[in-house]
Enzyme design. Structure first.
Site, PDB file in Angstrom:
ATOM      1  N   LYS A 116      -7.022  -6.246  -1.009  1.00 52.31           N
ATOM      2  CA  LYS A 116      -6.068  -5.743  -1.996  1.00 52.31           C
ATOM      3  C   LYS A 116      -6.063  -6.560  -3.285  1.00 52.31           C
ATOM      4  O   LYS A 116      -5.894  -6.012  -4.376  1.00 52.31           O
ATOM      5  CB  LYS A 116      -4.664  -5.705  -1.386  1.00 52.31           C
ATOM      6  N   GLU A 200       3.891  -9.019  -4.165  1.00 48.44           N
ATOM      7  CA  GLU A 200       4.168  -8.015  -5.189  1.00 48.44           C
ATOM      8  C   GLU A 200       5.660  -7.945  -5.469  1.00 48.44           C
ATOM      9  O   GLU A 200       6.484  -8.186  -4.577  1.00 48.44           O
ATOM     10  CB  GLU A 200       3.726  -6.614  -4.723  1.00 48.44           C
ATOM     11  N   HIS A 235       7.646   0.658   6.823  1.00 47.84           N
ATOM     12  CA  HIS A 235       6.412   0.829   6.046  1.00 47.84           C
ATOM     13  C   HIS A 235       5.419   1.786   6.703  1.00 47.84           C
ATOM     14  O   HIS A 235       4.277   1.898   6.253  1.00 47.84           O
ATOM     15  CB  HIS A 235       5.731  -0.519   5.783  1.00 47.84           C
ATOM     16  N   ARG A 297     -11.091   6.193   3.383  1.00 51.76           N
ATOM     17  CA  ARG A 297     -11.267   7.013   4.584  1.00 51.76           C
ATOM     18  C   ARG A 297     -10.424   8.264   4.445  1.00 51.76           C
ATOM     19  O   ARG A 297      -9.695   8.429   3.457  1.00 51.76           O
ATOM     20  CB  ARG A 297     -10.805   6.236   5.823  1.00 51.76           C
TER      21      ARG A 297
END
Length: 645
Positions: A116, A200, A235, A297
């Site tokens: 990421k 973040e 999440h 994917r």
């Protein structure tokens, strides 16, 4: 063109791929573990190969076994599905090195977007907006906490190699950061073999918007519009839809163009998804939407895109992997109607959404076009409505299948496609509430209620929706008297245990005693049912029992037999294992004084951590748990003796 395809996966996605491959005339090969020997995908494939014990690390995650199975069966391609090895660049390279076709993104793209922190740097360079945060190499707890303090709370800790909601923690205060970091790193290491994280800024009114992209080996890249996946719990996506509610054409054009730029930046080939986080505090605006990550994917939620575009994304994958160009240009793609998907999980919301395992004695889901008269009694939508929606089911199980503790507890995806969003929501809710699943518990009641909640119906959603409305969404469904009466009438009409209610030379008995195995009920045959009641629930009777379903909750009712057995009662203060799993850590010792809510131990099941806490202040009178031990459901782990006062 691919002639024989091995699916390196299991469950509903394996069945989904097999269906399209069959339609294209492609032979299919399944792989399976011990737990999946009788699974639906094994029965549907042309051939199946056993690849090891039940744990995924010994079977579905062993690339060498999968490649060997492909070579042994004459397959010329491998489709990884999603999860497992689908985003493993080393595996993709090994497939190609073995002379097989890899149905997925190139190893280079997987690597570029798999981490990421590196992906965000690459996206920023390509002109794709990214969220503020820390992507540095210094992974010391002190540096990470300092960066989080500088960004300002709340922040989100995310595994660099993560996905699927694992290795992710929201932190609201500096004092909580180090504990959350340690838990996140453990989960990341267990799930991905990499405990590195990034930090973040956490958006307070976030919407999860993602764009489906597709590239081919001829340099073409298109988008197939956006999806909204904001309804999440821990999440993990729960309900997804397309298109995103409240998305205007200018914002759509901007976000989809950014997604195409992101794919082009890594020369992307195949199906991929660019995920964005949007600050929805002032509606969806192009300048308040930032890149989060790319999934290289096929996504779990791909059916909603297929429904609104009329495209079979698995077919596109197979054609592109065979070297063909994309079947359609961008100007040939358009949005038709609205589609919503709900993930039906084998879990018990009343017990904190813990996984539910066992044999599916009853498993029947509605499918097809369903004109329905609908009335909801929870969530505020109480008016009767006429609507029509096409229901699609994607599942990897059938009646008689066993839900094991080894894999993700999702047992089906239920999708409704309708002309407008409101119709899709109401149609999907009814289909979910009509699902018959027994004795395994599901989240059907929870899903159906969320879909008719006024805030959902009006598009007032963000990733905090479920947490905000949990008290409205999680509630017990009891069998009302009128429903028991309906079941009793069904048993009288088609008795499951001989004639009921008849007495020679005496008035008929109008009371019928029923049992679901745990509880006895008394139903009154004299109760007259309204039209609404007769059509509000499902009642089916066979030679053994009446099957009753109301708002996603199912009961198996038989004539009651009273044998004097009494239900056991758990002693006060006993801490029982809520599921089969492994004790990850023990935070107390026998004799310790504890406060109410204090963490006692952590269990790991289905790759998720579950914390058990003290129900009240007192003393640890008994401790049977040790770190690393495997425990069964309802095993006594500890006992808390209540303190005085």
């Amino acid at each position: 063109m691919i002639r024989s395809l091995l699916i390196a996966n299991r469950g509903e996605i394996a069945c989904r791929i097999i269906r399209t491959a069959r339609e294209m005339g492609i032979r299919t090969v399944a792989v399976y573990s011990d737990a999946d020997a009788g699974a639906l995908h094994v029965r549907q494939a042309n051939e199946a190969v056993h690849i090891g014990p039940s744990p995924a690390r010994d079977s579905y995650l062993v690339g060498e076994k999968i490649i060997a199975a492909a070579k042994a069966t004459g397959a010329d391609a491998i489709h990884p599905g999603y999860g497992f090895l689908s985003e493993n660049a080393d595996f993709a390279e090994a497939v190609a090195a073995a002379g097989l076709i890899w149905v997925g993104a190139t190893p280079q793209s997987i690597r570029a977007m798999g981490l990421k922190d590196a992906a965000k740097k690459l996206m920023a360079k390509a002109g794709v907006p990214v969220t503020p945060g820390y992507l540095g190499e210094d992974q010391s707890p002190e540096r990470l906490q300092a960066e989080a303090d500088a960004i300002g709370y709340p922040v989100l800790i995310k595994a660099v190699a993560g996905g699927g909601g694992k290795g992710m923690r929201r932190v609201d205060a500096s004092a909580d950061f180090l504990d959350a970091l340690a838990s996140c790193k453990r989960e990341a290491a267990a799930s991905f073999g990499d405990d590195r994280v990034l930090i973040e800024k956490y958006i307070l009114s976030p919407r999860h918007i993602e764009v489906q992209v597709f590239g081919d080996t001829h340099g073409n890249v298109v988008h197939l519009f956006e999806r909204d996946c904001s309804l999440q719990r821990r999440h993990q996506k729960v309900i997804e839809e397309a298109p995103a509610p409240g998305m205007d054409e200018d914002t759509r054009a901007a976000i989809c163009a950014a997604a195409v730029r992101a794919a082009q930046a890594v020369d992307y080939v195949g199906a991929g998804t660019i995920e964005f986080i949007a600050d929805a505090s002032e509606g969806l605006r192009a300048d308040r939407i930032w890149f989060m990550e790319m999934n290289t994917r096929l996504q779990v939620e791909h059916p909603v895109t297929e429904e609104i575009t009329g495209v079979d994304l698995v077919e596109w994958q197979l054609r592109v992997a065979s070297g063909e160009p994309l079947p359609k240009r961008q100007d040939e793609l358009s949005i038709n109607g609205h589609a919503i998907e709900a993930r039906l999980y084998a879990e018990d919301p009343a017990r904190g959404f813990l996984p539910s395992t066992g044999r599916l004695e009853r498993f029947r889901l509605a499918e097809g076009i369903r004109p329905t008269r609908y009335r909801a009694e929870r969530g505020g939508a109480t008016q009767s409505l006429e609507h029509e929606g096409a229901i699609r089911i994607e599942t990897g199980v059938a009646e008689g299948s066993t839900i094991s503790p080894f894999y993700d507890p999702m047992i089906a995806k239920v999708i409704c496609h309708a002309p407008i969003r409101r119709q899709a929501a109401l149609g999907l809710s009814r289909a979910i509430w009509d699902s018959q699943v027994w004795p395994v518990r599901t989240n059907a009641t929870f899903l159906g209620t969320a879909l008719v909640h006024p805030d959902f119906i009006h598009g007032r959603i963000d990733t905090g929706f479920i947490e905000r409305h949990q008290e409205d969404l999680v509630y017990p469904v009891e069998a009302p008297g009128w429903l028991l009466s309906q079941a009793a009438h069904a048993q009288v009409a088609a008795p499951v245990a001989g004639p009921m209610g008849f007495r020679l030379n005496a008035p008929p008995v109008t009371e019928v005693r029923l049992s679901d195995g745990d509880q006895a009920y008394v139903a009154d045959l004299a109760v007259r049912l309204s039209y609404h009641q007769q059509h509000h629930a499902l009642v089916e009777t066979d030679a053994e029992a009446s099957w009753v379903t109301l708002q996603g909750q199912s009961w198996r009712l038989v004539p009651a037999r009273f044998d004097g057995a009494a239900a056991g009662v758990t002693a006060d203060g006993a801490i029982l294992s809520p599921m089969p799993g492994r004790v990850l850590s023990v935070e107390v010792a026998a004799g310790d004084a504890v406060t109410k809510g204090q963490k006692l131990l952590t269990l790991e099941a289905m790759k998720m951590e579950h914390t058990l806490t003290a129900p009240f202040a007192g003393t640890v009178a008994e401790l049977n748990a040790t770190a690393g031990a495997q425990v069964q459901v309802e095993a006594l782990l500890a006992r808390i003796e209540r303190g005085e006062g």
